[in-house]
Write a protein that holds these residues in place. Structure first.
Motif, PDB file in Angstrom:
ATOM      1  N   LYS A  48      -1.406  -4.347   2.985  1.00  0.00           N
ATOM      2  CA  LYS A  48      -2.825  -4.540   3.256  1.00  0.00           C
ATOM      3  C   LYS A  48      -3.305  -5.775   2.504  1.00  0.00           C
ATOM      4  N   LYS A  73      -3.464  -2.018  13.957  1.00  0.00           N
ATOM      5  CA  LYS A  73      -3.749  -1.207  12.771  1.00  0.00           C
ATOM      6  C   LYS A  73      -4.352  -2.087  11.676  1.00  0.00           C
ATOM      7  N   SER A 110      10.158  -3.448   7.808  1.00  0.00           N
ATOM      8  CA  SER A 110      11.204  -2.510   7.388  1.00  0.00           C
ATOM      9  C   SER A 110      12.433  -3.335   7.038  1.00  0.00           C
ATOM     10  N   ASP A 161       6.006  -1.991  13.614  1.00  0.00           N
ATOM     11  CA  ASP A 161       5.098  -1.025  14.231  1.00  0.00           C
ATOM     12  C   ASP A 161       4.228  -1.756  15.244  1.00  0.00           C
ATOM     13  N   TYR A 199       4.338  -1.035   3.707  1.00  0.00           N
ATOM     14  CA  TYR A 199       3.038  -1.089   4.366  1.00  0.00           C
ATOM     15  C   TYR A 199       2.159  -2.046   3.572  1.00  0.00           C
ATOM     16  N   TYR A 253      -3.109  -2.490   8.807  1.00  0.00           N
ATOM     17  CA  TYR A 253      -2.022  -2.858   7.899  1.00  0.00           C
ATOM     18  C   TYR A 253      -0.901  -3.492   8.715  1.00  0.00           C
ATOM     19  N   TYR A 254       0.001  -4.164   8.025  1.00  0.00           N
ATOM     20  CA  TYR A 254       1.259  -4.614   8.624  1.00  0.00           C
ATOM     21  C   TYR A 254       2.376  -3.750   8.048  1.00  0.00           C
ATOM     22  N   ARG A 255       3.427  -3.574   8.844  1.00  0.00           N
ATOM     23  CA  ARG A 255       4.594  -2.862   8.327  1.00  0.00           C
ATOM     24  C   ARG A 255       5.856  -3.672   8.614  1.00  0.00           C
ATOM     25  N   ASP A 275       0.812  -1.208   0.000  1.00  0.00           N
ATOM     26  CA  ASP A 275       0.000   0.000   0.000  1.00  0.00           C
ATOM     27  C   ASP A 275       0.850   1.264   0.000  1.00  0.00           C
ATOM     28  N   LYS A 276       2.055   1.149   0.579  1.00  0.00           N
ATOM     29  CA  LYS A 276       2.959   2.301   0.649  1.00  0.00           C
ATOM     30  C   LYS A 276       4.385   1.818   0.863  1.00  0.00           C
ATOM     31  N   SER A 278      10.629   0.811   4.422  1.00  0.00           N
ATOM     32  CA  SER A 278       9.456   0.218   5.066  1.00  0.00           C
ATOM     33  C   SER A 278       8.388  -0.069   4.017  1.00  0.00           C
ATOM     34  N   GLU A 337       8.169   3.459   2.165  1.00  0.00           N
ATOM     35  CA  GLU A 337       8.735   4.640   2.811  1.00  0.00           C
ATOM     36  C   GLU A 337      10.222   4.411   3.049  1.00  0.00           C
TER      37      GLU A 337
END
Length: 406
Positions: free
Chosen positions: A175, A216, A222, A212, A173, A218-220, A160-161, A171, A163
């Protein structure tokens, strides 16, 4: 249960297997992949080439033999293995071929010294231990699938993202592609990726700490770029994620797993991380600040300099906004800019004096994560400071079971 004769033979011969553990491990994997090449989709081929997997196998075999009458003493090791087996999808029907291959490896390495009586005893011991693992892992599979948002096997997640945290760390993200709920997890646990990389004959499986706090949608994870080149075995998956995986792409993950989690008490916490080892400790920190804001936390992070220091701003902000969080930075090779701006607390490595100055007066829980040499050094220093062994937990990005064993 095993009879007394079998137990006696196993305990007497366990040191012999330890002495030849690397050769047995090496021979075992040669035979296993020749007999069941599909298992190359499961085992980490980088660890194979570096000899780490063989060393880990040798340790487990020896330890199981030594503690055959008291497997409870190996509970931390067993739990760690169970979690990883569930995460990568080890099945009950795979245990027999592993057992047969292990015995053949012992026979090949030890030659005539591996009498039929010895092989039979170890065969019975393996069967006993395998049944224990199968039962415990079966319970884990059921619990994982039936939990809210849980699933079995691998599930497709969309990036989804992305970073960029540093030049080396990005990182991701994640979903779920199906849009349904995802399982929660305990801070410190990891996701397991099954990477299907173009041009690779087999899938590559990697564990990545969730970076994280839970709770939430989502999972993150890194990920640090490993290895100098994309075709370096150590960097195959990280280069794939950094260079090829983009927003909108799908990746396969099994449900969160791992035994490296926070204690339920309210003792002060000391987090000590090195490099990318910051990821599970960051998840823990974010979680404890949210759930136990009055719990004292001391966070020590060591890295090369500000250019490799992931989440620097986030950690500094947490410490600034929460009086119960104390954050310390150790740069082994600070840049000129670091020296001018005073971005760190100590140049060089974490030493005994630094730990002593930070160590809480009251009993505390210690959580470590970093390279094997880094954690071995910190464990030694904590021992010198008389920190009880049972107050220290660590996460090893390696299959080696225990760092503080001879």
């Amino acid at each position: 249960m095993l009879n007394s004769k079998t137990i006696e033979i196993v305990k007497i011969t366990a040191p012999v297997l330890k002495e030849h553990s690397h050769q047995i491990g090496k021979r075992f994997y040669e035979l296993l992949f020749r007999t069941a090449p599909e298992l190359m989709n499961i085992f980490n081929q980088t660890n194979q080439k570096k000899g780490i997997q063989q060393e880990a196998l040798g340790y487990v075999v020896y330890a199981a033999g030594e503690y055959i009458t008291d497997l409870g003493a190996l509970t931390p090791v067993i739990r760690r293995i169970n979690e990883k087996h569930r995460a990568i999808g080890i099945r009950a029907d795979q245990y027999p071929i592993v057992g047969e291959t292990l015995l053949q490896a012992v026979k090949d390495v030890l030659g005539d010294a591996a009498t039929q009586e010895i092989l039979d005893a170890w065969g019975q011991a393996y069967g006993y231990i395998a049944n224990l693992f199968i039962q415990m892992e079966g319970e884990l599979y059921e619990k994982t699938e039936k939990q809210a948002g849980g699933w079995s096997g691998y599930r497709r997640f969309i990036v989804d993202k992305r970073e960029k945290e540093t030049k080396e760390v990005t990182s991701f993200y994640l979903k779920p592609e199906d849009g349904k709920a995802i399982a929660s997890y305990k801070a410190g646990q990891y996701l397991t990726l099954k990477a299907e990389i173009p041009g690779e004959s087999y899938t590559h499986i990697r564990h990545y700490s969730l970076s994280d706090a839970p709770g939430k949608d989502y999972y993150r994870i890194s990920v640090k770029r490993e290895g100098a080149l994309s075709n370096d075995p150590e960097g195959i998956v990280s280069h794939y994620l950094h260079d090829q995986v983009q927003i909108g792409d799908a990746l396969l993950f099994s449900a969160p797993a791992g035994d490296f989690v926070l204690s339920a008490d309210e003792f002060p916490i000391v987090f000590i991380s090195g490099g990318i080892g910051i990821t599970p400790l960051l998840s823990m920190l974010n979680d404890v600040v949210k759930r136990q804001p009055q719990r004292m936390v001391y966070f020590i992070h060591a890295t090369k300099n500000s250019e490799t220091h992931a989440f620097q701003s986030h950690l500094a902000e947490l410490a600034q906004s929460n009086s119960h969080v104390k954050f310390y930075v150790c740069y082994t090779a600070p840049t000129q800019d670091d020296l001018v701006s005073h971005r760190f607390d100590k140049a060089g490595h974490i030493d005994l004096d630094m730990l002593l100055s930070i160590k809480p007066d009251e009993p505390a829980r210690y959580y470590l994560c970093g390279s094997i040499p880094f954690m071995e050094d910190i464990l030694k220093k904590l021992s010198e400071l008389n920190v009880p062994k049972e107050h220290v937990q660590y996460e090893s990005f390696s299959p080696i079971a225990m760092l503080d064993e001879e």
